[in-house]
Design an enzyme around this catalytic site. Structure first.
Site, PDB file in Angstrom:
ATOM      1  N   ASP A   1      -4.360  -3.166  -4.540  1.00 27.87           N
ATOM      2  CA  ASP A   1      -5.604  -3.325  -3.785  1.00 27.87           C
ATOM      3  C   ASP A   1      -5.992  -4.802  -3.781  1.00 27.87           C
ATOM      4  O   ASP A   1      -6.121  -5.414  -4.841  1.00 27.87           O
ATOM      5  CB  ASP A   1      -6.705  -2.474  -4.436  1.00 27.87           C
ATOM      6  CG  ASP A   1      -7.931  -2.316  -3.548  1.00 27.87           C
ATOM      7  OD1 ASP A   1      -8.369  -3.323  -2.949  1.00 27.87           O
ATOM      8  OD2 ASP A   1      -8.459  -1.193  -3.467  1.00 27.87           O
TER       9      ASP A   1
ATOM     10  N   ASP B   1       9.801  -5.709  -9.980  1.00 26.46           N
ATOM     11  CA  ASP B   1      10.151  -4.488  -9.255  1.00 26.46           C
ATOM     12  C   ASP B   1      11.076  -3.586 -10.071  1.00 26.46           C
ATOM     13  O   ASP B   1      10.909  -2.365 -10.128  1.00 26.46           O
ATOM     14  CB  ASP B   1      10.814  -4.890  -7.918  1.00 26.46           C
ATOM     15  CG  ASP B   1      11.153  -3.707  -7.043  1.00 26.46           C
ATOM     16  OD1 ASP B   1      10.861  -2.567  -7.448  1.00 26.46           O
ATOM     17  OD2 ASP B   1      11.703  -3.928  -5.954  1.00 26.46           O
TER      18      ASP B   1
ATOM     19  N   ASP C   1      12.257  -0.980  -5.096  1.00 21.36           N
ATOM     20  CA  ASP C   1      11.646  -0.490  -3.862  1.00 21.36           C
ATOM     21  C   ASP C   1      10.497  -1.383  -3.408  1.00 21.36           C
ATOM     22  O   ASP C   1       9.652  -0.973  -2.611  1.00 21.36           O
ATOM     23  CB  ASP C   1      11.149   0.948  -4.062  1.00 21.36           C
ATOM     24  CG  ASP C   1      10.242   1.074  -5.281  1.00 21.36           C
ATOM     25  OD1 ASP C   1       9.949   0.028  -5.919  1.00 21.36           O
ATOM     26  OD2 ASP C   1       9.819   2.195  -5.607  1.00 21.36           O
TER      27      ASP C   1
ATOM     28  N   ASP D   1      10.883  -0.581 -13.574  1.00 19.24           N
ATOM     29  CA  ASP D   1      10.879   0.889 -13.565  1.00 19.24           C
ATOM     30  C   ASP D   1      12.245   1.457 -13.164  1.00 19.24           C
ATOM     31  O   ASP D   1      12.361   2.644 -12.871  1.00 19.24           O
ATOM     32  CB  ASP D   1       9.805   1.399 -12.600  1.00 19.24           C
ATOM     33  CG  ASP D   1       9.995   0.843 -11.188  1.00 19.24           C
ATOM     34  OD1 ASP D   1      11.006   0.152 -10.933  1.00 19.24           O
ATOM     35  OD2 ASP D   1       9.122   1.098 -10.328  1.00 19.24           O
TER      36      ASP D   1
ATOM     37  N   VAL E   1      13.785   1.163 -10.468  1.00 20.52           N
ATOM     38  CA  VAL E   1      13.895   1.518  -9.052  1.00 20.52           C
ATOM     39  C   VAL E   1      13.484   0.305  -8.224  1.00 20.52           C
ATOM     40  O   VAL E   1      12.344  -0.143  -8.294  1.00 20.52           O
ATOM     41  CB  VAL E   1      12.976   2.714  -8.698  1.00 20.52           C
ATOM     42  CG1 VAL E   1      13.129   3.087  -7.235  1.00 20.52           C
ATOM     43  CG2 VAL E   1      13.287   3.912  -9.585  1.00 20.52           C
TER      44      VAL E   1
ATOM     45  N   VAL F   1       8.075  -2.277  -5.090  1.00 20.93           N
ATOM     46  CA  VAL F   1       6.821  -1.792  -5.661  1.00 20.93           C
ATOM     47  C   VAL F   1       6.865  -1.969  -7.179  1.00 20.93           C
ATOM     48  O   VAL F   1       7.843  -1.587  -7.823  1.00 20.93           O
ATOM     49  CB  VAL F   1       6.608  -0.295  -5.324  1.00 20.93           C
ATOM     50  CG1 VAL F   1       5.471   0.294  -6.146  1.00 20.93           C
ATOM     51  CG2 VAL F   1       6.349  -0.119  -3.835  1.00 20.93           C
TER      52      VAL F   1
ATOM     53  N   SER G   1     -13.603   3.118  -0.715  1.00 19.23           N
ATOM     54  CA  SER G   1     -14.243   1.801  -0.768  1.00 19.23           C
ATOM     55  C   SER G   1     -15.753   1.985  -0.965  1.00 19.23           C
ATOM     56  O   SER G   1     -16.162   2.618  -1.931  1.00 19.23           O
ATOM     57  CB  SER G   1     -13.898   1.022   0.500  1.00 19.23           C
ATOM     58  OG  SER G   1     -14.152  -0.326   0.328  1.00 19.23           O
TER      59      SER G   1
ATOM     60  N   HIS H   1      -5.680  -1.576  -0.372  1.00 21.46           N
ATOM     61  CA  HIS H   1      -7.022  -1.023  -0.305  1.00 21.46           C
ATOM     62  C   HIS H   1      -7.087   0.237   0.573  1.00 21.46           C
ATOM     63  O   HIS H   1      -6.807   0.174   1.763  1.00 21.46           O
ATOM     64  CB  HIS H   1      -7.970  -2.092   0.235  1.00 21.46           C
ATOM     65  CG  HIS H   1      -9.407  -1.725   0.113  1.00 21.46           C
ATOM     66  ND1 HIS H   1     -10.002  -1.422  -1.093  1.00 21.46           N
ATOM     67  CD2 HIS H   1     -10.382  -1.592   1.037  1.00 21.46           C
ATOM     68  CE1 HIS H   1     -11.267  -1.125  -0.899  1.00 21.46           C
ATOM     69  NE2 HIS H   1     -11.526  -1.226   0.372  1.00 21.46           N
TER      70      HIS H   1
END
Ligand SMILES: *[C@@H]1O[C@H](CO)[C@@H](O)[C@H](O)[C@H]1NC(C)=O
Ligand SMILES: *[C@@H]1O[C@H](CO)[C@@H](O)[C@H](O)[C@H]1NC(C)=O
Ligand SMILES: *[C@@H]1O[C@H](CO)[C@@H](O)[C@H](O)[C@H]1NC(C)=O
Ligand SMILES: *[C@@H]1O[C@H](CO)[C@@H](O)[C@H](O)[C@H]1NC(C)=O
Length: 531
Positions: free
Chosen positions: A419, A262, A269, A265, A267, A271, A195, A458
């Site tokens: 972030d 999600d 998860d 990709d 997958v 994310v 940061s 972050h």
């Protein structure tokens, strides 16, 4: 019997040697001379052993308690020539098993350093470690106690310390006291920060290229004069719509975005690996009843919310549609930059503290300025004033790293793609700029690598769904063994509901699932070109 006697005698001897060694160490610690610091006068030095010290866990800087820290603690204060400042540099020098390395630890938010707590981990690993307050006073959450002089002008002495000068002071002082305590200089010197600490590391590489052999810069607050103003955009948008959503509304729509992208990709998860590939349109969920994960409530998504969120994701634009900076990536929490409150039945916006402090105390030099009142035209004006007045001082994004490269420095930059405070696209932009200035990929990869961590908030502060990298050891082996990292091995935080390990690949490569094997294991992924 003879053996027992032998052991006892040896034990006594050992004890005496140890006690003598400690006396010797204590004497050495107390006699560290004041270092010479160019452009400054050392006001004081004090040093003493700190033995069997326990540093309690202190989130987010130290995630576990560390016992039995044994260090020589050195406090140095200094004043810059012609400045009205008192800068403190604190150093911990491990008494046992120094690893012959020095590390300067960076700050966060409005703090140039976060104090002794940030030294506990490196010192326990054998590093001589320094932190500095840069002469700033007050809280990391506000510059109000140091930003302005009595006459209302910006305190340039302290802004300069925060922007750059204290980084070099810490390198000079930290290395000097290290060399005198151990009777020889550190073999390698490092920077470690995230940061504001990441920004300071980048400034070290740009401005003080000989200070560190290796720099680790996480989520760096570079392009400070622009991205900080861009943090106000969500508030501008809410004001324009005259609608101030709840945390639950924001969570629900972010979760809908994650759910939509999600699987891109292959997958599932929670994310999004590449948010830039996610084309989720928030208007498609208008009228739907969605869950907001943390409150376990349901909300119906309305048109105003969809409009606000689509503009936050798009990023600030002037009234002619010209883009001023990036938006938050889909998957990042909106609650910091778009935070709202309620009083007497009326909802209102709460500008984030970094942007609020920067706008009021520096750009406007008016502590009473109401940051929540900023509209699109005022934002454009703030962008211009911020850049024109302060870019030279604290922009921290000079892409000419040729001197750092030439002096043999290695730089790892990393940034979480979820972030919620600093836009990861700024790190990508900087990397591309360096490539342009230094003449291409090869010339850059030789000494500077960027790692983008999917689903990570972050600085990897939790809760965050993605696998969090901690690349410091990768940096050390690059500097000392010449092993340039292609990937950083990362794992989810212990507190995460879903546990997995994952590779974080050097930009622009992306970790891709191979199609077989455990999806929760990093081994099943390969760093590949994005195609
Ligand atoms: C260094 O400064 C801290 C306060 O920041 C103080 O608690 C500590 O005792 C000082 N240590 C020495 C050796 O002077
Ligand atoms: C170190 O400190 C711990 C607790 O803080 C204590 O239990 C222990 O006895 C101390 N050890 C020594 C050698 O003083
Ligand atoms: C120097 O700074 C202190 C606060 O740290 C302030 O009280 C004092 O007025 C300043 N002196 C001058 C000459 O600006
Ligand atoms: C809410 O109303 C009370 C009573 O009228 C008033 O004192 C208070 O300042 C109001 N709060 C806000 C944030 O407007």
């Amino acid at each position: 019997m003879a053996l027992l006697l032998y052991v006892l005698v040896l034990g006594q001897l050992f004890h005496r040697c140890w006690a003598e060694a400690l006396d010797h160490t204590a004497a050495k610690c107390s006699k560290i001379p004041a270092p010479r610091v160019p452009g400054a006068k050392v006001l004081s030095i004090s040093s003493a052993l700190r033995l069997n010290h326990t540093e309690p866990q202190s989130s987010p800087i130290l995630d576990h308690t560390i016992d039995n820290i044994n260090v020589c603690e050195v406090n140095v204060t200094l004043r810059h020539t012609g400045a009205n400042d008192t800068v403190s540099v604190q150093t911990w020098l491990p008494v046992h098993q120094w690893n012959k390395r020095f590390v300067a630890v960076g700050g966060g938010a409005w703090a140039a350093g976060t104090g002794l707590v940030s030294l506990a981990e490196p010192a326990s690993q054998g590093y001589a470690a320094s932190t500095t307050d840069g002469g700033l006073i007050g809280s990391p959450y506000s510059p109000e106690l140091w930003a302005l002089n009595a006459d209302g002008s910006v305190n340039m002495d302290l802004l300069t310390n925060f922007a750059s000068r204290s980084i070099h002071d810490m390198a000079i002082v930290g290395k000097a006291v290290t060399a005198s305590f151990y009777s020889h200089a550190a073999k390698y010197s490092y920077w470690n920060g995230c940061s504001t600490g990441g920004r300071q590391g980048m400034v070290a590489a740009q401005k003080y290229p000989k200070d560190f052999d290796g720099v680790l810069a996480g989520s760096p607050a570079i392009y400070w004069t622009e991205y900080v103003i861009a943090e106000l955009w969500p508030q501008v948008v809410m004001k324009a719509e005259n609608y101030f959503p709840t945390q639950c509304e924001y969570e629900a729509i972010v979760q809908a975005g994650i759910a939509a992208c999600d699987g891109l990709d292959k997958v599932k998860d929670n994310v999004i690996t590449q948010p830039s590939h996610c084309k989720f349109d928030p208007f498609t969920v208008v009228g739907k009843k969605l869950q907001c994960p943390s409150a376990k409530e349901e909300v119906v998504i309305n048109e105003k919310l969809a409009s606000i969120v689509s503009k936050i994701w798009d990023g600030p634009r002037d009234r002619h549609g010209k883009s001023l900076w990036y938006g938050l990536e889909i998957g990042a929490s909106l609650w910091n930059l778009a935070e709202t409150g309620e009083a007497n039945g009326t909802r209102f916006g709460k500008p984030v503290f970094v942007a609020d402090g920067w706008t009021r105390f520096f750009v406007k030099r008016d502590p009473k300025f109401d940051t929540a009142s900023v509209d699109t035209d005022a934002l454009v004006q703030l962008f211009r004033e911020s850049r024109e007045t302060f870019d030279e001082i604290i922009g921290s994004a000079n892409p000419d790293l040729s001197r750092f490269k030439k002096s043999g420095g290695k730089l790892i930059m990393w940034h979480g793609l979820a972030d919620q405070l600093i836009f990861p696209q700024g790190s990508v932009r900087y990397y591309e700029e360096v490539k342009r200035v230094l003449g291409g990929s090869k010339a850059t990869l030789d000494f500077f690598r960027l790692f983008l961590a999917p689903g990570v908030d972050h600085c990897g502060y939790g809760p965050t769904p993605g696998a969090v990298p901690s690349p410091f050891n990768d940096l050390v082996s690059w500097v000392e063994k010449g092993r340039a990292p292609e990937k950083i091995e990362a794992k989810t935080l212990p507190t995460s509901a879903v546990q997995f390990t994952r590779k974080i690949c050097r930009y622009p490569l992306v970790a891709k699932y191979q199609g077989w094997g455990d999806k929760a294991s990093s081994d099943s992924y390969k760093c590949m070109r994005d195609c």
